[in-house]
Motif scaffolding. Structure first.
Motif, PDB file in Angstrom:
ATOM      1  N   GLY A  40     -32.261 106.931   8.345  1.00  0.00           N
ATOM      2  CA  GLY A  40     -32.262 109.275   7.644  1.00  0.00           C
ATOM      3  C   GLY A  40     -32.121 108.933   6.657  1.00  0.00           C
ATOM      4  N   GLU A  41     -32.511 110.386   6.160  1.00  0.00           N
ATOM      5  CA  GLU A  41     -32.610 111.034   5.262  1.00  0.00           C
ATOM      6  C   GLU A  41     -31.557 111.508   4.389  1.00  0.00           C
ATOM      7  N   SER A  42     -30.840 112.073   5.565  1.00  0.00           N
ATOM      8  CA  SER A  42     -29.228 112.821   5.267  1.00  0.00           C
ATOM      9  C   SER A  42     -28.031 110.696   4.480  1.00  0.00           C
ATOM     10  N   ARG A  43     -28.929 110.135   5.219  1.00  0.00           N
ATOM     11  CA  ARG A  43     -28.035 108.699   4.835  1.00  0.00           C
ATOM     12  C   ARG A  43     -28.711 107.936   3.185  1.00  0.00           C
ATOM     13  N   ILE A  44     -30.259 107.972   3.079  1.00  0.00           N
ATOM     14  CA  ILE A  44     -30.319 107.962   1.933  1.00  0.00           C
ATOM     15  C   ILE A  44     -30.218 109.287   0.519  1.00  0.00           C
ATOM     16  N   GLN A  45     -30.741 110.382   1.467  1.00  0.00           N
ATOM     17  CA  GLN A  45     -30.233 110.849  -0.158  1.00  0.00           C
ATOM     18  C   GLN A  45     -28.399 110.819  -0.504  1.00  0.00           C
ATOM     19  N   ASP A  46     -27.462 110.801   0.312  1.00  0.00           N
ATOM     20  CA  ASP A  46     -26.220 110.697  -0.109  1.00  0.00           C
ATOM     21  C   ASP A  46     -26.161 109.262  -0.761  1.00  0.00           C
ATOM     22  N   TYR A  47     -26.936 108.321  -0.275  1.00  0.00           N
ATOM     23  CA  TYR A  47     -26.912 107.673  -1.040  1.00  0.00           C
ATOM     24  C   TYR A  47     -27.147 107.458  -2.580  1.00  0.00           C
ATOM     25  N   LEU A  48     -28.527 107.721  -2.581  1.00  0.00           N
ATOM     26  CA  LEU A  48     -29.217 108.123  -3.869  1.00  0.00           C
ATOM     27  C   LEU A  48     -28.526 109.143  -4.688  1.00  0.00           C
ATOM     28  N   THR A  49     -27.471 109.621  -4.523  1.00  0.00           N
ATOM     29  CA  THR A  49     -27.181 110.909  -5.475  1.00  0.00           C
ATOM     30  C   THR A  49     -25.349 110.730  -5.384  1.00  0.00           C
ATOM     31  N   MET A  50     -24.891 109.803  -4.925  1.00  0.00           N
ATOM     32  CA  MET A  50     -23.916 108.047  -5.310  1.00  0.00           C
ATOM     33  C   MET A  50     -24.532 107.204  -6.278  1.00  0.00           C
ATOM     34  N   LYS A  51     -24.952 106.504  -6.198  1.00  0.00           N
ATOM     35  CA  LYS A  51     -25.612 105.607  -6.448  1.00  0.00           C
ATOM     36  C   LYS A  51     -26.515 106.363  -8.053  1.00  0.00           C
ATOM     37  N   ARG A  52     -26.539 107.250  -8.197  1.00  0.00           N
ATOM     38  CA  ARG A  52     -26.801 107.784  -8.906  1.00  0.00           C
ATOM     39  C   ARG A  52     -26.341 108.548 -10.232  1.00  0.00           C
ATOM     40  N   ALA A  53     -24.669 109.185  -9.724  1.00  0.00           N
ATOM     41  CA  ALA A  53     -23.541 109.263 -10.268  1.00  0.00           C
ATOM     42  C   ALA A  53     -23.354 108.296 -10.839  1.00  0.00           C
ATOM     43  N   GLU A  54     -23.365 107.121 -10.235  1.00  0.00           N
ATOM     44  CA  GLU A  54     -22.830 105.671 -11.228  1.00  0.00           C
ATOM     45  C   GLU A  54     -23.166 105.490 -12.028  1.00  0.00           C
ATOM     46  N   ILE A  55     -24.781 105.831 -12.228  1.00  0.00           N
ATOM     47  CA  ILE A  55     -25.891 105.251 -13.548  1.00  0.00           C
ATOM     48  C   ILE A  55     -24.916 106.113 -14.643  1.00  0.00           C
ATOM     49  N   GLU A  56     -25.165 107.173 -14.526  1.00  0.00           N
ATOM     50  CA  GLU A  56     -24.380 108.239 -15.004  1.00  0.00           C
ATOM     51  C   GLU A  56     -23.174 108.145 -16.069  1.00  0.00           C
ATOM     52  N   MET A  57     -22.250 108.512 -15.295  1.00  0.00           N
ATOM     53  CA  MET A  57     -20.710 107.800 -15.644  1.00  0.00           C
ATOM     54  C   MET A  57     -21.398 106.166 -16.464  1.00  0.00           C
ATOM     55  N   ILE A  58     -21.702 105.141 -15.961  1.00  0.00           N
ATOM     56  CA  ILE A  58     -22.272 104.165 -16.442  1.00  0.00           C
ATOM     57  C   ILE A  58     -23.044 104.410 -18.138  1.00  0.00           C
ATOM     58  N   ASN A  59     -23.665 104.950 -18.117  1.00  0.00           N
ATOM     59  CA  ASN A  59     -24.318 105.234 -19.429  1.00  0.00           C
ATOM     60  C   ASN A  59     -23.690 105.767 -20.155  1.00  0.00           C
ATOM     61  N   SER A  60     -23.087 106.613 -19.642  1.00  0.00           N
ATOM     62  CA  SER A  60     -21.955 107.301 -20.845  1.00  0.00           C
ATOM     63  C   SER A  60     -21.020 106.421 -21.685  1.00  0.00           C
ATOM     64  N   LEU A  61     -20.874 105.302 -21.061  1.00  0.00           N
ATOM     65  CA  LEU A  61     -19.747 104.673 -21.788  1.00  0.00           C
ATOM     66  C   LEU A  61     -20.110 103.829 -22.876  1.00  0.00           C
ATOM     67  N   GLU A  62     -19.838 103.065 -23.694  1.00  0.00           N
ATOM     68  CA  GLU A  62     -20.207 102.613 -24.440  1.00  0.00           C
ATOM     69  C   GLU A  62     -21.064 100.976 -24.012  1.00  0.00           C
ATOM     70  N   HIS A  63     -21.714  99.868 -24.668  1.00  0.00           N
ATOM     71  CA  HIS A  63     -22.359  99.532 -23.970  1.00  0.00           C
ATOM     72  C   HIS A  63     -21.072  98.372 -23.073  1.00  0.00           C
ATOM     73  N   ALA A  64     -20.851  97.718 -23.799  1.00  0.00           N
ATOM     74  CA  ALA A  64     -19.599  96.629 -23.364  1.00  0.00           C
ATOM     75  C   ALA A  64     -18.458  97.455 -22.601  1.00  0.00           C
ATOM     76  N   ALA A  65     -18.574  98.140 -22.638  1.00  0.00           N
ATOM     77  CA  ALA A  65     -17.639  98.979 -21.685  1.00  0.00           C
ATOM     78  C   ALA A  65     -18.364  99.057 -20.301  1.00  0.00           C
ATOM     79  N   GLU A  66     -18.996  98.339 -19.042  1.00  0.00           N
ATOM     80  CA  GLU A  66     -20.011  98.345 -18.360  1.00  0.00           C
ATOM     81  C   GLU A  66     -19.345  96.760 -17.672  1.00  0.00           C
ATOM     82  N   GLN A  67     -18.770  95.871 -18.532  1.00  0.00           N
ATOM     83  CA  GLN A  67     -17.880  94.824 -18.665  1.00  0.00           C
ATOM     84  C   GLN A  67     -16.502  94.799 -17.647  1.00  0.00           C
ATOM     85  N   THR A  68     -16.059  95.816 -18.256  1.00  0.00           N
ATOM     86  CA  THR A  68     -14.566  96.305 -18.531  1.00  0.00           C
ATOM     87  C   THR A  68     -14.825  97.178 -16.755  1.00  0.00           C
TER      88      THR A  68
END
Length: 449
Positions: free
Chosen positions: A415-443
């Motif tokens: 379903g397009e709705s499920r896929i779109q929301d999943y993409l939005t959620m996961k891309r926001a997660e990536i953006e959050m991780i990328n804003s951290l220092e490299h070693a912070a991903e582990q924490t």
């Protein structure tokens, strides 16, 4: 489970709190707890939950682009058949739940409902899925206020078994008490890394069992002054935690393994080969659900037992899909296919749905997986791999998400709705991780899964 049996267990085990657990698209087991006296009301009406909760990232951040914002309600609706008293936590019990609309219909973002739709599609064809998740996890102990891996011994080390025994034995007991049949146990190659394969189950129970497994391993750890992490790559200098998915298709009575053909090469039927081909054809999109964190892709390097090239082969542990040979005299019951690029951060309902979505397409198309790979793909030349269509996995989560976005099969069946929301959620997660220092991903990930 019948209502009177549930009431009997509530009394016998002095249950004071019942958890209604669901697993969100982010892969985190969440829920609400209620007192036993209100169980009839909860079973009838569920527990209130903002619909936005199913759109939050693993960091509890709600992306502003999400279509589901704080206005709007769904219901956490426990499945009475999943009721379990928690043997590692006196006074507590658990039920696994669906997410429904306030009108009582399946909600469009509920992962458990999605898996049920694919199981229903199988049933219409006279097929039943049998599957098991094979988890690796890292055990930590408190050393002067710091959490450190329990051991730094070798793979399958007997010494590691000695060190982990005070924790492992209670886990095995707690799993068995909840109906999870343990098949084996052994230390793995990483620091403090251990593995407990469990027996396959049919249909929804296979995914529910994965939830029970992770909840139990974590709960027993806390009850015994340990902690565990299911993080895919908890340490850059140690082996990562995988969660290989073993699966096969059976007839409707669950009496005949339809992946097995005694007259075929490697004992693998045409149905199994077509299913395998479908998964390979849609592999990057599948991996958006089976390897769903930025950390997941740190595991996919050459010659590290995790696979990193799209391929299949008999008992090839560096292939994407391993045709697992059956045990002598039990071939018809034990031949299966193992999917390697998966880790314990996945939502089991979404992971199985993704495999079924791709595999059923392979069956519908009469697809062929090509010739099996009889060696480690990393030992082949680039030209050899290219000539056989053995592409490398996406280098990161963004690559898998882009493949998912472009895959019309998933858009149609998820379903397009499920896929779109999943993409939005996961891309926001990536953006959050990328804003951290490299070693912070582990924490950020270490003890979230």
């Amino acid at each position: 489970m019948q209502r009177d049996l549930l009431e009997k267990q509530l009394r016998e085990y002095n249950v004071e709190l019942v958890r209604a657990i669901y697993v969100g698209p982010d892969g985190i087991a969440r829920g609400k707890a209620f007192l036993p006296g209100s169980i009839d009301d909860v079973l009838a009406h569920g527990l209130g939950l903002t619909q936005a909760q199913a759109s939050v990232t693993v960091f509890d951040h709600l992306p502003p682009e999400s279509q589901f914002q704080p206005v709007g309600e769904v219901r956490i609706c426990p499945d009475i058949n999943t009721f379990q008293v928690l043997p590692y936590l006196p006074g507590h019990a658990r039920m696994i739940s669906n997410l429904n609309t306030i009108q009582g219909d399946p909600w469009e973002l509920c992962p458990r409902h999605l898996l049920q739709t694919f199981l229903d599609r199988l049933s219409e064809r006279g097929l039943v899925l049998r599957a098991a998740f094979e988890n690796e996890f890292t055990i930590y102990r408190n050393v002067n206020g710091n959490w450190e891996p329990l051991d730094q011994t070798n793979c399958f080390s007997s010494a590691a078994m000695d060190m982990a025994s005070p924790y492992i034995l209670p886990i095995l007991s707690a799993l068995e008490q909840q109906g999870v049949q343990v098949e084996k146990y052994y230390p793995e190659a990483g620091h403090g890394q251990h593995e407990i394969p469990i027996r396959h189950q049919a249909g929804m129970l296979s995914a529910d069992q994965q939830v029970i497994f992770k909840e139990t391993v974590r709960g027993v750890a806390l009850a015994n002054d340990f902690r565990v992490s299911f993080m895919p790559k908890a340490s850059p200098d140690s082996a990562g935690n995988g969660c290989h998915i073993h699966f096969s298709l059976w007839d409707k009575e669950s009496e005949q393994n339809l992946f097995y053909d005694p007259n075929a090469a490697f004992g693998l039927s045409e149905l199994a080969l077509q299913f395998t081909a479908g998964v390979l054809n849609h592999l990057p999109a599948v991996m958006a659900f089976t390897a769903p964190t930025t950390n997941s892709y740190s595991r996919f390097v050459e010659r590290c037992w995790s696979s990193c090239y799209a391929s299949w082969g008999p008992d090839n542990r560096e292939a994407t899909l391993r045709a697992a040979s059956g045990f002598l005299g039990q071939e018809s019951a034990t031949v299966n296919v193992e999917f390697k690029p998966s880790d314990p951060t996945c939502n089991p309902y979404l992971a199985l749905s993704a495999l079924l979505c791709a595999g059923l397409d392979g069956i519908d198309q009469g697809a062929s997986p090509g010739e099996p790979v009889m060696t480690d793909p990393a030992l082949l030349s680039v030209a050899e791999r290219e000539s056989r269509g053995m592409t490398r996995y996406p280098s990161d989560l963004s690559g898998s998400l882009s493949a998912l976005e472009a895959d019309s099969l998933f858009q149609r069946h998820f379903g397009e709705s499920r896929i779109q929301d999943y993409l939005t959620m996961k891309r926001a997660e990536i953006e959050m991780i990328n804003s951290l220092e490299h070693a912070a991903e582990q924490t950020a990930y270490l003890f979230r899964f």
